[in-house]
Design a protein around this motif. Structure first.
Motif, PDB file in Angstrom:
ATOM      1  N   GLU A 178     -38.980  -1.378  30.885  1.00  0.00           N
ATOM      2  CA  GLU A 178     -38.254  -2.516  30.320  1.00  0.00           C
ATOM      3  C   GLU A 178     -36.747  -2.295  30.447  1.00  0.00           C
ATOM      4  OE1 GLU A 178     -41.578  -3.357  26.785  1.00  0.00           O
ATOM      5  OE2 GLU A 178     -39.589  -2.554  26.297  1.00  0.00           O
ATOM      6  N   LEU A 179     -36.027  -3.398  30.649  1.00  0.00           N
ATOM      7  CA  LEU A 179     -34.572  -3.393  30.646  1.00  0.00           C
ATOM      8  C   LEU A 179     -34.098  -4.290  29.509  1.00  0.00           C
ATOM      9  CD1 LEU A 179     -33.875  -3.785  34.480  1.00  0.00           C
ATOM     10  CD2 LEU A 179     -33.999  -1.667  33.147  1.00  0.00           C
ATOM     11  N   LEU A 180     -33.173  -3.783  28.679  1.00  0.00           N
ATOM     12  CA  LEU A 180     -32.720  -4.492  27.489  1.00  0.00           C
ATOM     13  C   LEU A 180     -31.206  -4.616  27.484  1.00  0.00           C
ATOM     14  CD1 LEU A 180     -34.951  -2.534  24.948  1.00  0.00           C
ATOM     15  CD2 LEU A 180     -35.302  -4.900  25.622  1.00  0.00           C
ATOM     16  N   GLY A 181     -30.701  -5.685  26.879  1.00  0.00           N
ATOM     17  CA  GLY A 181     -29.264  -5.863  26.745  1.00  0.00           C
ATOM     18  C   GLY A 181     -28.951  -6.892  25.682  1.00  0.00           C
ATOM     19  N   GLY A 182     -27.765  -6.764  25.071  1.00  0.00           N
ATOM     20  CA  GLY A 182     -27.362  -7.721  24.044  1.00  0.00           C
ATOM     21  C   GLY A 182     -26.422  -7.094  23.040  1.00  0.00           C
TER      22      GLY A 182
END
Length: 259
Positions: A178-182
């Motif tokens: 998974e790739l996450l950002g924010g």
């Protein structure tokens, strides 16, 4: 009593920031044109690598609050591993050529997948799948955090079933990335309330072993499943590198109807 059950179901349905995404399907695929609908619940239980909650130290000893690194590691666990309880709602359809497609909502993710089954005999099958997920790591209870991302996973299942499909058993590995950002909120030093939003990004690798069983009659089945998973997540929060290694057990159960 009814009000308590209703409140519990609403709380589970709103657990948008929690993990737990069981498969709850056997290795054998549905017959072409057959549709399966299911609903249930799962939980992501942390069994190794837990990060202590930030807390203020005793001022008389000259200590301060938990370090920013501790708070960042705990926040990374919340958005990547996401321990907690989540709903499971799924629809699947059989496709010609021993194939199957499905769409599943698990509180933290919306997953679209397809798989192919290889027959190894009258009662045995090996299925290989590929799932793509849209992730919602920020949600109710996440203190204003807003983190989104995308992921893929590959489950490989070996399974057995009875002649009349009264019961089925399956097991095998499941790999995911998974790739996450924010943006997330970290506890403000020396304050009881969360601090301002800070940038966050990361990658989450998980390696699991799935074991499931299903029983029922004709068009109605109950499925139970457990997945032991190793998680490695790494990234940056507020510009500082952070990483975690954790182990979880994901138990899940659901009721499915085929027609």
């Amino acid at each position: 009593m009814i009000q308590r059950w209703a409140a519990g179901l609403v709380a589970i349905a709103c657990a948008g920031c929690h993990g737990g995404g069981p498969l709850l399907h056997p290795a054998h695929v549905l017959r072409p044109g057959t549709v399966s609908l299911g609903g249930g619940v799962s939980g992501e239980m942390l069994i190794a690598g837990a990060v202590a909650a930030p807390r203020d130290a005793d001022a008389s000893t000259g200590g301060g609050p938990a370090t920013t690194e501790d708070a960042a590691r705990r926040k990374l666990s919340e958005i990547a591993v996401a321990p907690g309880v989540a709903p499971w709602v799924s629809g699947r359809v059989g496709i010609e050529g021993d194939n199957e497609a499905g769409l599943t909502y698990t509180g933290r993710a919306l997953r679209l997948d397809g798989r192919h089954a290889f027959s190894l005999g009258e009662a045995t099958a090996l299925s290989v799948g590929l799932g793509a997920s849209a992730l919602f790591a920020g949600g109710p209870g996440s203190e204003g955090s807003d983190v989104h991302g995308a992921g893929i996973d590959v489950p490989v299942l070996l399974g057995f079933r009875s002649d009349a499909d009264l019961y089925a058993l399956w097991f095998g590995p499941r790999l995911g990335l998974e790739l996450l950002g924010g943006e997330v909120r970290l506890p403000a030093a020396g304050a009881a309330t969360p601090g301002p939003l800070v940038d966050a990004s990361g990658q989450h690798l998980r390696v699991g072993l799935v074991l499931g069983v299903r029983g029922g009659f004709r068009h109605v089945h109950v499925a139970l499943e457990a997945t032991a998973t190793y998680h490695h997540a790494a990234g940056e929060i507020a510009g500082a590198p952070v990483s975690i290694d954790q182990g979880t057990i994901v138990p899940g159960g659901g009721l499915t109807v085929t027609f």
